[in-house]
Design an enzyme around this catalytic site. Structure first.
Site, short mmCIF file in Angstrom:
data_model
loop_
_atom_site.label_atom_id
_atom_site.label_comp_id
_atom_site.label_asym_id
_atom_site.label_seq_id
_atom_site.Cartn_x
_atom_site.Cartn_y
_atom_site.Cartn_z
N SER A 12 0.85 -1.18 0.00
CA SER A 12 0.00 0.00 0.00
C SER A 12 0.89 1.24 0.00
CB SER A 12 -0.93 -0.06 1.22
OG SER A 12 -1.84 0.99 1.19
N HIS A 39 -2.66 -0.85 -3.41
CA HIS A 39 -3.69 0.18 -3.24
C HIS A 39 -3.26 1.43 -3.99
CE1 HIS A 39 -4.54 -1.77 0.93
NE2 HIS A 39 -5.01 -2.49 -0.07
N ASP A 132 -4.66 -4.30 5.91
CA ASP A 132 -5.01 -5.20 4.82
C ASP A 132 -3.83 -6.15 4.57
OD1 ASP A 132 -6.47 -6.29 2.76
OD2 ASP A 132 -5.89 -4.78 1.29
#
Lengths: 189, 289
Positions: A12, A39, A132
């Site tokens: 991310s 992401h 996540d």
């Protein structure tokens, strides 16, 4: 673990730079398919594929719905969709709710790939600012796969690898620079 | 060989697969809803989410409830359809509809549009606004269908969380909207309600793409991010439904990341805007013009 059949990678915040480094270090003879969930705030991943492709030893493309995972190719999850791997080793997409505030979510990719490849999967979790991927790493290890987590002390943002280590542990916890060599060793022998 | 040892227990993910299969079978046998042709990975996620939301321990536990409690069915259907959308999601698509598709639709005295899998209706209202602004809405009829009754009810109400309005307004403008999205809704507390005049030419109807047949003659079919949940054969069947429903030269609009590479029925459709997944139905006998 069996001989590796596929690699999944999640990252991310700070992920783009980390992927650049990682992809530059991969052996161009790597026969496994690679699927990446990173992401991103942008509406498409065209630019990401292009940027990453400049330094990567392997081809970088957007993962396509229903297509088979292709060996020696890096597939990037499209923006706005969860990317899943079916038991048939083909990609599927979903627009289900965000998971850990993210779509695509690393957990969704890792969970489905873990079940599709079981002990033939290697999962790599890199820098990031949320949780996540932690569940996904747990699932990969539970199914017999190998989990590689970037050393939080080495990560641009340590939250994500830290969360995964706390929840699931890892088979290898390494600085970024050591991850591509490890993958080459695991995948080419 | 040690005959005293029992069979090795399967890993629990494999056990889950067995349970999901039985759950799907129960749903079909008991109520006629057939999810057996859904793409397995997403379906399993949804079933497991349902288990979690119901605070059940196993899939088998909700299978038992499903079989014995008919009142539980709507909860299950809602959980399995998880309709998530936005108004004017992918604004480029709506812009292309307005600029490339509507001029052709304008040549018909009556315009029939089938929004297949309308879920909570965000796209139905998006489409109605677009038609209104193009001056075509008076002669348009939108059939908005879904198999999920409670989603259909919500679609009819047109009430959404106010927190979504900002994104939707941006989408609307990016799609080429000529006013302000706020002109089309009233805000109250944490909610917005779409102007109910927008649904004056909308018929909301229950229709299941898995089991039901063609019911209208359409000039445009919108079905975005629905077929991504279907296996290849079901995707192909559904494309066949769309083909049989569309007039010659009619339009089909799918989600921007959908692939027709595994659907034989795709030969009937010609890409009009390949990147945005807008297709036209070929003339059927090759000769019709």
């Amino acid at each position: 673990m069996n001989s590796p059949q596929a690699i999944v990678i999640g990252c991310s915040a700070g992920g783009l730079n980390a992927l650049e480094t990682l992809f530059a270090g991969l052996d161009r003879a790597l026969p496994q398919p690679i699927a990446v969930c990173c992401h991103t705030g942008s509406a498409t991943v065209d630019l990401m594929c292009e940027l990453l492709g400049q330094h990567a030893t392997l081809r970088v493309v957007e993962a396509r719905e229903r297509a088979s995972l292709e060996g020696g190719v890096i597939h990037i999850a499209p923006s706005g969709y969860h990317l899943l791997v079916e038991a048939s080793h083909r990609f599927a997409l979903s627009v289900d709710e965000r998971v850990s505030f993210a779509r695509p979510s690393i957990d969704v990719l890792f969970d489905s790939a873990a079940e599709a490849y079981r002990d033939g999967l290697i999962g790599v979790l890199l820098t990031g600012a949320n949780r996540d991927g932690a569940e996904g790493v747990a699932r990969i290890r539970h199914c017999g796969g190998v989990a590689i987590v970037q050393d939080p002390a080495d990560a641009a943002v340590p939250v994500m690898p830290q969360a995964a280590l706390e929840l699931a542990g890892a088979d290898h916890c390494l600085p970024l620079a050591a991850i591509a060599p490890l993958l080459n060793r695991l995948c080419l022998t | 060989m040690n005959t005293l040892a029992g069979p090795t227990p399967p890993p629990d993910t494999v056990l889950e697969d067995i349970e999901v299969e039985l759950f799907v079978r129960a749903l079909k046998l008991r109520y006629g809803y057939d999810f057996s042709q859904y793409a397995p990975a997403s379906l399993k996620r949804r079933v497991l989410q349902l288990v979690q939301a119901q605070h059940a321990d196993t899939v088998s536990a909700i299978t038992a409830r499903l079989l014995h409690e008919p009142d539980f069915l709507p909860v299950v259907l809602e959980g399995l359809s998880v309709p998530v959308s936005e108004m004017f999601r992918d604004p480029d698509v709506f812009r292309a509809l307005r600029e490339q598709v509507f001029p052709v639709l304008a040549s018909y005295p009556q315009i029939n549009i089938w929004q297949a899998g309308c879920a909570h209706g965000q796209e139905v209202y998006s489409l109605a606004i677009l038609l209104e602004e193009a001056g075509l809405y008076e002669r348009s009829q939108i059939y908005a269908t879904d198999f999920n009754e409670s989603a259909l009810n919500q679609a009819q109400e047109g009430i959404y969380p106010a927190r979504d309005a900002q994104l939707w307004s941006r989408n609307y403008l990016a799609a080429g909207g000529s006013h302000s999205l706020a002109d089309y809704y009233s805000a109250r507390y944490e909610l917005i309600k779409l102007d109910q005049r927008l649904r004056r030419n909308v018929i909301f109807a229950n229709h299941n793409l898995v089991t039901d047949e063609v019911f209208c003659e359409a000039h445009l079919v919108l079905c975005r991010n629905v077929l991504i949940y279907f296996s290849d054969p079901l995707q192909d069947r559904t494309l066949g439904l769309f083909r049989d429903s569309l007039v010659r030269g009619g339009f089909l609009c799918l989600g921007t990341r959908e692939s027709l590479a595994f659907a034989p029925s795709a030969v009937d459709f010609t890409p009009m805007n390949a990147a945005l997944r807008i297709y036209r139905l070929e003339s059927r006998n090759g000769g019709g013009g």
